[in-house]
Design a protein around this motif. Structure first.
Motif, short mmCIF file in Angstrom:
data_model
loop_
_atom_site.label_atom_id
_atom_site.label_comp_id
_atom_site.label_asym_id
_atom_site.label_seq_id
_atom_site.Cartn_x
_atom_site.Cartn_y
_atom_site.Cartn_z
N MET A 105 0.71 -1.29 -0.46
CA MET A 105 0.16 -0.58 0.26
C MET A 105 1.03 1.06 0.35
O MET A 105 2.17 1.79 1.27
N GLU A 106 0.60 2.01 -0.95
CA GLU A 106 1.24 3.23 -1.30
C GLU A 106 0.90 4.42 -0.11
O GLU A 106 -0.22 4.82 -0.06
N ALA A 107 1.54 4.60 0.79
CA ALA A 107 1.61 6.02 1.56
C ALA A 107 1.01 7.49 0.95
O ALA A 107 1.75 7.37 0.31
N ILE A 108 0.79 8.25 1.81
CA ILE A 108 -0.02 9.38 1.45
C ILE A 108 0.65 10.47 2.36
O ILE A 108 -0.33 9.73 3.68
N ALA A 109 1.15 11.46 1.84
CA ALA A 109 1.99 12.86 3.43
C ALA A 109 0.49 13.84 2.75
O ALA A 109 -0.69 13.72 2.60
N GLN A 110 0.11 14.07 4.22
CA GLN A 110 -1.29 15.34 4.64
C GLN A 110 -0.31 16.14 4.85
O GLN A 110 0.65 16.04 6.23
N ILE A 111 -0.86 17.31 4.41
CA ILE A 111 -0.48 18.31 4.93
C ILE A 111 -1.82 19.32 5.96
O ILE A 111 -3.48 19.46 5.56
N GLY A 112 -1.94 18.94 7.53
CA GLY A 112 -4.11 19.25 7.75
C GLY A 112 -3.78 20.62 7.92
O GLY A 112 -3.37 21.57 7.82
N PRO A 113 -5.31 21.13 8.12
CA PRO A 113 -5.62 21.94 8.41
C PRO A 113 -4.92 22.95 9.03
O PRO A 113 -5.36 24.40 9.12
N SER A 114 -4.33 22.80 10.27
CA SER A 114 -4.36 24.17 11.48
C SER A 114 -2.42 24.34 10.72
O SER A 114 -1.82 24.76 10.52
N ILE A 115 -2.25 23.73 9.66
CA ILE A 115 -0.33 23.81 9.09
C ILE A 115 -0.50 25.09 8.50
O ILE A 115 -1.88 24.74 7.51
N ARG A 116 0.22 26.07 8.41
CA ARG A 116 0.24 26.53 7.17
C ARG A 116 2.15 26.60 6.51
O ARG A 116 2.55 26.83 7.30
N ILE A 117 2.43 27.04 5.26
CA ILE A 117 3.71 26.22 4.67
C ILE A 117 3.46 27.42 3.72
O ILE A 117 2.57 27.71 3.25
N LYS A 118 5.07 28.01 3.70
CA LYS A 118 5.05 29.42 2.79
C LYS A 118 6.32 29.02 2.62
O LYS A 118 7.53 28.27 3.36
N GLY A 119 6.22 27.80 1.07
CA GLY A 119 8.14 27.59 0.74
C GLY A 119 7.66 27.03 -0.55
O GLY A 119 6.31 26.74 -1.09
N ASN A 120 8.02 25.66 -0.46
CA ASN A 120 8.16 25.05 -1.77
C ASN A 120 8.21 23.79 -1.19
O ASN A 120 8.69 23.01 -0.20
N ILE A 121 7.49 22.90 -1.84
CA ILE A 121 6.88 21.66 -1.27
C ILE A 121 7.44 20.61 -2.40
O ILE A 121 7.29 21.41 -3.89
N SER A 122 8.34 19.09 -2.06
CA SER A 122 8.15 19.00 -3.14
C SER A 122 8.29 17.07 -2.62
O SER A 122 9.13 17.03 -0.98
N ALA A 123 7.31 16.35 -3.48
CA ALA A 123 7.35 14.87 -2.60
C ALA A 123 7.47 14.25 -3.92
O ALA A 123 7.06 14.47 -5.31
N GLN A 124 7.74 12.69 -3.48
CA GLN A 124 7.94 11.44 -4.61
C GLN A 124 6.35 10.74 -3.99
O GLN A 124 7.03 9.69 -4.06
N GLU A 125 5.38 11.04 -3.50
CA GLU A 125 4.37 10.26 -3.10
C GLU A 125 3.00 10.87 -2.64
O GLU A 125 3.18 12.59 -3.54
N PRO A 126 1.99 10.53 -3.08
CA PRO A 126 0.44 11.06 -3.45
C PRO A 126 0.45 12.45 -2.21
O PRO A 126 1.12 11.72 -1.66
N LEU A 127 -0.16 13.39 -2.13
CA LEU A 127 -0.63 14.68 -1.17
C LEU A 127 -1.73 14.81 -0.83
O LEU A 127 -1.71 14.93 -1.89
N THR A 128 -1.97 15.13 0.36
CA THR A 128 -3.33 15.37 0.58
C THR A 128 -3.51 17.00 0.83
O THR A 128 -2.25 16.70 1.91
N ILE A 129 -3.28 17.79 0.94
CA ILE A 129 -3.71 19.26 1.99
C ILE A 129 -5.08 19.63 1.96
O ILE A 129 -5.63 19.44 1.26
N ALA A 130 -4.47 19.86 3.25
CA ALA A 130 -6.06 19.85 4.09
C ALA A 130 -5.70 21.99 4.20
O ALA A 130 -6.32 22.61 5.03
#
Length: 114
Positions: free
Chosen positions: A1-26
């Motif tokens: 099963m493939e892992a899915i990275a998550q950015i939760g609803p309380s997280i704020r990111i300013k910058g560059n995101i690079s991933a080698q996996e699926p990503l969910t952003i809330a």
């Protein structure tokens, strides 16, 4: 099963995101998101002001920027999009708010350059 990275609803990111996996952003992201070859989900709570590259994108929240998808883009009824979208296939739910330039033609290699 493939892992899915998550950015939760309380997280704020300013910058560059690079991933080698699926990503969910809330949460909120300002910058760039590169998940080339992978699935990206922006939930209804997502607030994204970024240039995005992904294979397939599902948008339920807010996206402001340039989106390049290698596969399909699914725009849900709750989505608000402003900017530029390039993808070979797009589906749009009733009630979605779209503003900008949309290029939906065949397969193309995505880039973030202007």
């Amino acid at each position: 099963m493939e892992a899915i990275a998550q950015i939760g609803p309380s997280i704020r990111i300013k910058g560059n995101i690079s991933a080698q996996e699926p990503l969910t952003i809330a949460g909120a992201v300002i910058g760039t998101i590169d998940v080339s070859g992978y699935h990206l989900v922006l939930t209804e709570a997502a607030q994204v002001d970024a240039d995005v590259i992904a294979h397939t994108v599902v948008i339920g929240g807010s996206l402001n920027g340039r989106l390049c998808a290698e596969g399909a883009v699914v725009v849900q009824a709750t989505a608000t999009i402003a900017g530029e979208m390039i993808a070979p296939a797009v589906s749009i739910g009733d009630g979605a708010q779209l503003q900008g330039k949309f290029e939906i033609t065949g397969t193309r290699r995505p880039t973030l350059s202007a």
